[in-house]
Enzyme design. Structure first.
Site, PDB file in Angstrom:
ATOM      1  N   GLY A 183       5.218 -16.820   3.143  1.00 11.37           N
ATOM      2  CA  GLY A 183       5.273 -17.566   4.397  1.00 11.37           C
ATOM      3  C   GLY A 183       4.236 -18.664   4.341  1.00 11.37           C
TER       4      GLY A 183
ATOM      5  N   GLY B 176       8.623 -17.847   8.501  1.00 12.20           N
ATOM      6  CA  GLY B 176       8.979 -16.457   8.286  1.00 12.20           C
ATOM      7  C   GLY B 176       8.859 -15.604   9.536  1.00 12.20           C
TER       8      GLY B 176
ATOM      9  CB  SER C  78       6.333 -11.020   2.177  1.00  7.68           C
ATOM     10  OG  SER C  78       6.959  -9.764   2.191  1.00  7.68           O
TER      11      SER C  78
ATOM     12  CB  CYS D 165      11.159 -10.701   5.664  1.00 10.19           C
ATOM     13  SG  CYS D 165       9.641 -10.735   4.680  1.00 10.19           S
TER      14      CYS D 165
ATOM     15  CB  CYS E 227     -43.339 -16.310  14.592  1.00 10.59           C
ATOM     16  SG  CYS E 227     -42.668 -16.946  13.034  1.00 10.59           S
TER      17      CYS E 227
ATOM     18  CG  PHE F 290       1.490  -3.994   6.611  1.00  4.50           C
ATOM     19  CD1 PHE F 290       0.685  -3.652   7.688  1.00  4.50           C
ATOM     20  CD2 PHE F 290       1.138  -3.538   5.343  1.00  4.50           C
ATOM     21  CE1 PHE F 290      -0.458  -2.880   7.500  1.00  4.50           C
ATOM     22  CE2 PHE F 290       0.005  -2.756   5.156  1.00  4.50           C
ATOM     23  CZ  PHE F 290      -0.788  -2.424   6.237  1.00  4.50           C
ATOM     24  CG  HIS F 291      -0.909  -9.479   5.268  1.00  7.17           C
ATOM     25  ND1 HIS F 291      -0.073  -9.770   4.213  1.00  7.17           N
ATOM     26  CD2 HIS F 291      -0.791 -10.514   6.139  1.00  7.17           C
ATOM     27  CE1 HIS F 291       0.525 -10.936   4.432  1.00  7.17           C
ATOM     28  NE2 HIS F 291       0.112 -11.404   5.597  1.00  7.17           N
TER      29      HIS F 291
ATOM     30  CB  ALA G 253       1.493 -10.749   0.895  1.00  6.21           C
TER      31      ALA G 253
ATOM     32  CB  CYS H 256     -35.800 -16.145  14.992  1.00  2.99           C
ATOM     33  SG  CYS H 256     -36.869 -16.363  13.547  1.00  2.99           S
TER      34      CYS H 256
END
Length: 515
Positions: free
Chosen positions: A148, A83, A146, A177, A268, A87-88, A161, A262
């Site tokens: 892919g 593809g 979309s 796309c 300690c 956009f996400h 998506a 740590c």
């Protein structure tokens, strides 16, 4: 698409997760699935704003410069899916199936994935259609989902998506796309009201299981989004830390307490315990959980053992833990340097108990024998995680090799200790099996702690384990025969190590220097 013997599906709900982290996790899960170390999985996730460009796309698919998109708050990624640009963002359901295709037909897989989205839309009364030249799902004249996908050795990743409540203005920055005239819509726009994302996830999961032939309801695991209250650290004892760091700086020494960040460093130090890291600060291995630097180590420092003995004396320690980076570049893995260090500490401070936390020496019995010959008060070697996760988390280590090392030390009459991190994606059954395996080696001391990713580049945390669950595992370990167990979210391998050993310290009559 799925084999009846592999009809189990695990659903991983990652909530809101940045795209880069999700991509790394996908790659790790694909490797697991290829190696038959895990079942098929369906990942459900939302991303902060990001534009991704697939193999068929280019920067020409952007209507604005990459810099302009960055200024608006979105990243731009080139990825190995099929593809072009899409956009996400929040309000968009992204589904990443990590599925081993039994019918090796990507076209059929793609059709079934599109049909899953169509089934979800129909359940909300929305009509949908597919258009062959531009894969995806349309609601009327606008694209609503979309797709892919990618595949490696017939295991799928990337995915589909679906715009649920997404902010559609973001699509104005791209040619969706690859279509300059493409229109985009969402379930919210089509229905005229906001849609509950949790309900969409549930309907998508059920439709996916029905169409792909998985049993329902599947197992669903949530990904933690922030640290719980029990992992908020209390103020450290700064006086003890300052004194320790002053001595270490003067003697040019390092502690794993510092390099591994740590959370119990101050406590300690105040209790008279420290874990010295010998053989430099650069490890030859690439474990994905560890904060220690990786790369090409420096030459071995012959004066280090004597300086560590000086530090033990100056700091008035009661219990000294000697550990090291893994040195696969050395013929003996650094075993002789361990021996010299322990000897110097005992010469200088005979009343101090000494614990060694050793690497696996690539399974060398000669190296292990040298360590056993000096009769440390405690022989410690961490398995770190469950067997299934070794190829992902500890790619150069071997689970059975580590068990063999512990068993070898146990047969030499030493107090044997090991540690496991929880929160890397292990199951309850796998934890129980690891505890049982350790006890069978003769291991009698055990630490159980929460894995905390040192940075976003490291393996991500799968879940946060509650103090109550840690106590349950401690009780189980004691019932298996472990004499000393330290378990809790902030427990690390050397946590209160001196207290664990004080009641079981062995006489050193059988030890003679073989230097």
């Amino acid at each position: 698409m799925t084999d009846a013997s592999i009809s189990h599906l695990q659903v991983l709900d990652w909530g809101l997760l940045i795209y880069d982290d999700a991509l790394k996790l996908q790659e790790a899960l694909v490797s697991e699935r290829i190696a038959e170390l895990s079942p098929d999985r369906l990942i459900l996730v939302e991303h902060p704003p990001v534009v991704t460009i697939g193999r068929s796309g280019s920067l020409d698919d952007l209507r604005e410069s990459e810099e302009a998109i960055n200024r608006k708050g979105a990243s731009v990624f080139h990825v190995d899916r099929g593809g072009m640009a899409t956009f996400h963002g929040p309000g968009q359901l992204v589904a990443y199936p990590i599925v081993k295709l039994q019918t090796k037909d990507l076209r059929l897989y793609l059709q079934m994935l599109l049909e899953t989205v169509a089934a979800v839309l129909r359940s909300y009364g929305l009509a949908s259609e597919f258009r062959g030249r531009n894969p995806g799902v349309w609601a009327g004249a606008a694209k609503i989902a979309s797709v892919g996908v990618a595949c490696r050795r017939w295991v799928t990743y990337h995915g589909i998506a679906l715009n649920v409540n997404a902010d559609l203005r973001w699509f104005e920055s791209i040619n969706p796309c690859g279509d300059p005239d493409g229109k985009v819509t969402s379930m919210e726009r089509e229905l005229g009201q906001s849609v509950d994302m949790a309900e969409v996830k549930d309907r998508f999961t059920r439709a996916f299981c029905r169409i792909f032939g998985y049993a329902t309801p599947p197992e669903v695991r949530q990904r933690p989004t922030e640290r719980p209250s029990w992992l908020v650290l209390s103020p450290s004892c700064t006086e003890s830390i300052d004194r320790m760091e002053s001595v270490l700086s003067w003697l040019r020494l390092s502690t794993v307490c510092q390099s591994a960040r740590c959370p119990n460093l101050g406590e300690c130090f105040a209790r008279g315990t420290a874990t010295f890291m010998i053989l430099g600060t650069i490890c030859t291995r690439t474990c994905r959980f560890c904060a220690v630097d990786k790369g090409k180590p420096d030459a071995v420092d012959g004066g280090e053992p004597e300086r560590i003995a000086q530090a033990v004396q100056l700091l008035r320690l009661k219990h000294a833990v000697i550990t090291s980076v893994t040195r696969d570049d050395l013929p003996d893995g650094g075993a002789e340097h361990f021996v010299r260090t322990v000897e110097k500490v005992r010469e200088c401070c005979p009343d101090v108990s000494v614990e060694v936390l050793v690497p696996d020496f690539r399974g060398s019995l000669k190296a292990l024998q040298r360590i056993c010959d000096i009769r440390p008060d405690v022989f410690n070697h961490n398995v770190e995680t469950v067997k299934r996760l070794y190829p992902i988390v500890r790619p150069k280590a071997r689970y059975q090799r580590s068990l063999g090392i512990l068993e070898y030390a146990g047969k030499h009459g030493l107090i044997v200790k090991s540690g496991i991190m929880l929160g890397l994606g292990e199951t309850e059954q796998e934890i129980l099996e690891a505890i049982t395996d350790l006890r069978r080696t003769g291991c009698s001391f055990l630490t159980l702690g929460q894995y905390l990713a040192p940075s976003k580049e490291h393996f991500p945390v799968s879940r946060y384990v509650s103090p109550a669950e840690f106590e349950e595992w401690a009780q189980i370990a004691r019932s298996e025969g472990f004499k000393k167990v330290a378990a809790g979210p902030l427990v690390r391998s050397s946590y209160r190590a001196g207290e664990m050993v004080c009641s079981m310290r062995q006489p050193l009559k059988s030890y003679q220097s073989k230097g």
